[in-house]
Design an enzyme around this catalytic site. Structure first.
Site, PDB file in Angstrom:
ATOM      1  CE  LYS A 114      -7.625  -4.728  -3.362  1.00  0.00           C
ATOM      2  NZ  LYS A 114      -8.619  -4.061  -2.503  1.00  0.00           N
TER       3      LYS A 114
ATOM      4  CG  HIS B  75     -11.414  -1.089   0.280  1.00  0.00           C
ATOM      5  ND1 HIS B  75     -10.531  -0.618  -0.661  1.00  0.00           N
ATOM      6  CD2 HIS B  75     -10.826  -0.840   1.470  1.00  0.00           C
ATOM      7  CE1 HIS B  75      -9.481  -0.092  -0.067  1.00  0.00           C
ATOM      8  NE2 HIS B  75      -9.616  -0.221   1.226  1.00  0.00           N
TER       9      HIS B  75
ATOM     10  CE1 TYR C 245      -7.034   3.191  -1.436  1.00  0.00           C
ATOM     11  CE2 TYR C 245      -4.944   3.716  -0.380  1.00  0.00           C
ATOM     12  CZ  TYR C 245      -6.074   2.925  -0.472  1.00  0.00           C
ATOM     13  OH  TYR C 245      -6.248   1.875   0.380  1.00  0.00           O
TER      14      TYR C 245
ATOM     15  CB  SER D 109      -0.908   0.005   1.233  1.00  0.00           C
ATOM     16  OG  SER D 109      -1.604   1.231   1.349  1.00  0.00           O
TER      17      SER D 109
ATOM     18  CB  THR E 148      -6.997   0.884  -4.425  1.00  0.00           C
ATOM     19  OG1 THR E 148      -6.114  -0.244  -4.452  1.00  0.00           O
ATOM     20  CG2 THR E 148      -8.192   0.547  -3.557  1.00  0.00           C
TER      21      THR E 148
END
Length: 412
Positions: free
Chosen positions: A256, A280, A131, A109, A157
């Site tokens: 995602k 998620h 993100y 992440s 994501t």
């Protein structure tokens, strides 16, 4: 008598994590949005599916290996990127070592507590996750850093988080950990001496900053600082998704957060290499259906063009087999390995991966298959009405979508 550090189920890893972690830390691992109905359905979806095993003709040797976006993995299970892993001092580096030791791909992440450079050093097979946060120049710098560090793929994501309330309340996570914070949290931390001792041995306190978002010449933001940047960023368009893909270059690119057929088709148009069918882990809009229910329609719509993965609710090797049988290339796990990390550090993550491998191998054996690539819907007992098609996609003959993109009619 000292308890055996090894555990036999992911459920036992969760029980040990709950006993070891302070309540607020454990709460962050199990929390979902609002009432938690999506978390429940992610689990129920796998439980509703059955197996149709064969009685003879089994294969003495079985191949569990595959590739995801061109990267080899010893089994179709990937480490899903999760934010600040304060359950263990070594955090993402411990997870990366465990994944490398078991030959699986590590998703990292951008909100991780360890720099991408350290994680890639521990496991060269890393997909870096981002993100849509900040301006394009900022995002381009973050992608460049990940590429220079050796990340082999990018995960964009986009399914987090349109709902931030929980009926039972959110865990009280501090902005940062300093002396004043430690004194305030002491009543909740002191009853968990094992977790406290892990940090005491390192001479460190939990670090709630996110080094992968550190600006040039600046300090790493806190988790909530990074979250604030995300909230202030204009939501992305499909043109923005295509820009991300182009900016990353020719390397593998996964989107995602897809649950709808029309979104999956737009993802193909945007040039993605793969997508993950994801809600998620129940931390997006509550009452979104289980990902395993919407996987088949998405796999049928775009699986011939790009790779389709799944995350959400995977707790057993049998769950992995069910997802593959319904069209997934592989699955990503989140809570399962975090519970292992909390229970026993790097060895706990390895333990979880071994449990999933053993369960998957048993399923492939019992179903009479020689490879994970041979799994198909005939290996499953699928109850009527199980499948859902969201987004107006055409299902198999006789199962059109409800107006506006609702659920398939019940299967006969």
């Amino acid at each position: 008598m000292r308890r055996n550090p090894w555990f036999e189920t992911v459920a036992e890893a969760r029980r040990r994590a709950e006993k070891r972690l302070p309540g607020m830390v454990y709460g962050a691992l199990v929390a979902g949005s609002e009432r938690g109905r999506t978390i429940d359905d992610n689990l129920k979806g796998f439980a509703d599916l059955g197996f149709a095993p064969r009685v003879a003709g089994h294969h003495a040797e079985r191949d569990l290996s595959t590739t995801v976006m061109g990267v080899k993995t010893s089994m179709p299970v990937l480490i899903s990127p999760t934010g600040v892993q304060a359950v263990d001092p070594d955090g993402e580096v411990a997870v990366a070592r465990a994944a490398a030791g078991r030959g699986v791909i590590m998703g990292l992440s951008s909100f991780a507590s360890k720099p991408v450079e350290e994680v890639v050093a521990a496991n060269p097979d890393v997909f870096f996750q981002m993100y849509w946060s900040g301006d394009r120049d900022t995002m381009a710098r973050r992608m460049e850093r990940a590429r220079n560090a050796g990340a082999k793929g990018l995960i964009a994501t986009l399914d987090w988080s349109f709902s931030n309330g929980r009926d039972w309340g959110s865990p009280a996570i501090p902005e940062k950990v300093d002396l004043r914070t430690l004194l305030r949290l002491a009543p909740g931390v002191l009853p968990r001496p094992g977790w406290l001792w892990r940090y005491a041995r390192t001479g460190r306190v939990p670090d709630l900053t996110v080094p992968n978002l550190r600006p040039p010449g600046g300090a790493a933001p806190t988790f909530f600082g990074a979250y604030g940047e995300w909230m202030r960023t204009q939501p992305p368009t499909w043109e923005d998704v295509a820009w991300l893909r182009d900016e990353w270059g020719s390397g593998p690119f996964m989107l995602k957060g897809v649950t709808r057929v029309d979104d999956a088709k737009r993802a193909v148009d945007a040039g993605v290499t793969a997508l993950s069918v994801s809600n998620h882990g129940g931390n997006n809009l509550d009452t979104t259906p289980a990902t395993i229910r919407v996987l088949p329609s998405i796999a049928e719509a775009v699986g011939g063009q790009i790779e389709v993965l799944l995350d959400g609710g995977v707790r057993r090797g049998g769950d992995v087999a069910k997802a593959l049988a319904l069209g997934a290339r592989a699955v990503l796990i989140g809570r399962a390995y975090l519970w292992g990390l909390a229970a026993n550090g790097q060895a706990g993550v390895e333990n979880v991966l071994d449990i999933l491998r053993g369960g998957l191998d048993s399923a492939v054996l019992g179903l009479g298959r020689s490879s994970v690539h041979d799994l198909c819907p005939d290996d499953l007992v699928i109850p009527p009405g199980f499948r859902l098609t969201l987004g107006g996609g055409a299902g198999p003959p006789g199962r059109g979508s409800a107006p506006g993109g609702g659920a398939d009619a019940p299967e006969s």
